[in-house]
Design a protein around this motif. Structure first.
Motif, PDB file in Angstrom:
ATOM      1  N   GLU A  68      33.756  47.726  55.490  1.00 41.11           N
ATOM      2  CA  GLU A  68      34.809  47.430  54.517  1.00 41.11           C
ATOM      3  C   GLU A  68      35.127  48.638  53.637  1.00 41.11           C
ATOM      4  OE1 GLU A  68      33.806  44.006  52.203  1.00 41.11           O
ATOM      5  OE2 GLU A  68      32.884  42.969  53.918  1.00 41.11           O
ATOM      6  N   TYR A  82      23.606  45.776  58.504  1.00 43.03           N
ATOM      7  CA  TYR A  82      24.573  45.710  57.400  1.00 43.03           C
ATOM      8  C   TYR A  82      25.844  46.519  57.701  1.00 43.03           C
ATOM      9  CZ  TYR A  82      20.743  43.598  54.857  1.00 43.03           C
ATOM     10  OH  TYR A  82      19.720  42.762  54.463  1.00 43.03           O
ATOM     11  N   SER A 116      29.995  46.037  44.408  1.00 44.10           N
ATOM     12  CA  SER A 116      30.037  45.075  45.518  1.00 44.10           C
ATOM     13  C   SER A 116      28.647  44.819  46.074  1.00 44.10           C
ATOM     14  CB  SER A 116      30.960  45.595  46.619  1.00 44.10           C
ATOM     15  OG  SER A 116      32.292  45.711  46.157  1.00 44.10           O
ATOM     16  N   LEU A 117      27.842  45.885  46.208  1.00 45.88           N
ATOM     17  CA  LEU A 117      26.466  45.729  46.684  1.00 45.88           C
ATOM     18  C   LEU A 117      25.661  44.857  45.726  1.00 45.88           C
ATOM     19  CD1 LEU A 117      25.539  49.328  47.894  1.00 45.88           C
ATOM     20  CD2 LEU A 117      25.427  47.263  49.286  1.00 45.88           C
ATOM     21  N   SER A 118      25.813  45.122  44.440  1.00 48.38           N
ATOM     22  CA  SER A 118      25.036  44.397  43.438  1.00 48.38           C
ATOM     23  C   SER A 118      25.408  42.926  43.370  1.00 48.38           C
ATOM     24  CB  SER A 118      25.234  45.049  42.066  1.00 48.38           C
ATOM     25  OG  SER A 118      24.776  46.393  42.095  1.00 48.38           O
ATOM     26  N   GLN A 119      26.650  42.607  43.681  1.00 46.38           N
ATOM     27  CA  GLN A 119      27.080  41.213  43.708  1.00 46.38           C
ATOM     28  C   GLN A 119      26.564  40.492  44.942  1.00 46.38           C
ATOM     29  OE1 GLN A 119      31.348  41.188  43.335  1.00 46.38           O
ATOM     30  NE2 GLN A 119      31.314  42.124  41.291  1.00 46.38           N
ATOM     31  N   ARG A 120      26.442  41.231  46.029  1.00 43.60           N
ATOM     32  CA  ARG A 120      26.103  40.625  47.322  1.00 43.60           C
ATOM     33  C   ARG A 120      24.588  40.584  47.590  1.00 43.60           C
ATOM     34  NH1 ARG A 120      28.894  40.900  52.365  1.00 43.60           N
ATOM     35  NH2 ARG A 120      27.746  39.623  53.864  1.00 43.60           N
ATOM     36  N   PHE A 121      23.867  41.616  47.126  1.00 48.72           N
ATOM     37  CA  PHE A 121      22.444  41.745  47.459  1.00 48.72           C
ATOM     38  C   PHE A 121      21.602  41.993  46.204  1.00 48.72           C
ATOM     39  CE2 PHE A 121      24.903  43.741  50.984  1.00 48.72           C
ATOM     40  CZ  PHE A 121      24.652  42.770  51.966  1.00 48.72           C
ATOM     41  N   PHE A 130      29.218  44.953  56.571  1.00 53.12           N
ATOM     42  CA  PHE A 130      29.495  45.062  55.141  1.00 53.12           C
ATOM     43  C   PHE A 130      30.042  46.449  54.800  1.00 53.12           C
ATOM     44  CE2 PHE A 130      28.204  46.516  50.942  1.00 53.12           C
ATOM     45  CZ  PHE A 130      28.725  45.528  50.119  1.00 53.12           C
TER      46      PHE A 130
END
Length: 244
Positions: free
Chosen positions: A73, A67, A84-89, A70
């Motif tokens: 960024e 990761y 951002s983490l919660s949206q992606r994973f 990711f």
């Protein structure tokens, strides 16, 4: 064990997940790439590929090398990493507690379980976990732990609430999670409070730091912990990965 000692041990424990020493870290973001996040954790049976602690303006944690792109960024501190983490994973959110002081001096019908209590514990297990498969392992598990470690609450000669002590991924024997389960129909009677408080008391007398965490939305569990003598420590955001 003093409150200061318990906080120090708890901080050391969560430092293992973060891949860096939390002691002395100031506010801000402290994220590291760690190959250890690719290892399956004892007692969990999965990888915590991403593990991030958020508390008091601090965001610290570790992530698997896969990761890295990711997290690059956010290398310079820009952007909101948790959203951002919660949206992606599929991140799990855990409320972390730290033991502060014992609040109970009486434990009602709770007591430490002994090997002689196994038949009652087996009956409790089968009722509490109807889909469980205890044959072949439950006795060995109980006999290993039931030497002043397991606690249970008895009502009418029946075991109705149990606090077990699962294996720990780190620092076994120095810090110990205390899982609690109460039979349906026996809840909201104070049984879990007495049982878990006695478990914490017994650990403290052995010089072991009690540890408590639960789902961040599990208000009942957090209130129970606070009634025993824990306080809020922080929130963990975790990406669990199983066999793929």
């Amino acid at each position: 064990m003093t409150a200061q000692m318990a906080e120090s041990v708890t901080e050391e424990y969560y430092s293992r997940f973060c891949g860096t020493e939390l002691s002395g870290l100031g506010r801000g973001r402290h994220l590291v790439c760690s190959a250890e996040r690719d290892e399956y954790l004892k007692a969990y049976g999965c990888k915590f590929s991403i593990w991030i602690l958020v508390r008091d303006g601090l965001c610290a944690g570790a992530y698997s090398p896969k990761y890295r792109a990711f997290f690059e960024e956010f290398k310079d501190g820009g952007g909101e990493i948790i959203p951002s983490l919660s949206q992606r994973f599929p991140m799990k959110q855990r409320a972390l507690m730290v033991f502060e002081r014992e609040k109970l001096v009486s434990f009602g019908g709770a007591k430490a379980l002994t090997p002689a209590d196994f038949p009652l514990y087996e009956a409790f297990f089968r009722e509490a976990y109807p889909k469980g498969e205890p044959d072949g392992w439950l006795r060995d598990y109980f006999m290993e732990k039931a030497h002043g470690c397991f606690t249970g609450y008895f009502s009418g000669g029946k075991l109705v609430s149990v606090c077990d002590l699962p294996d720990m991924p780190y620092m076994q024997g120095k810090i110990q999670h205390t899982g609690i389960r109460t039979l349906e129909g026996q809840r909201r009677k104070g049984y879990a409070l007495c049982t878990a408080a006695l478990a914490a008391h017994n650990l403290l007398t052995r010089g072991v730091c009690p540890q408590w965490e639960c789902g961040a939305d599990n208000t009942a569990s957090m209130e129970l912990a606070k009634a025993i003598g824990y306080r809020e420590y922080g929130t963990a955001y975790i990406l669990e990965e199983w066999n793929q």
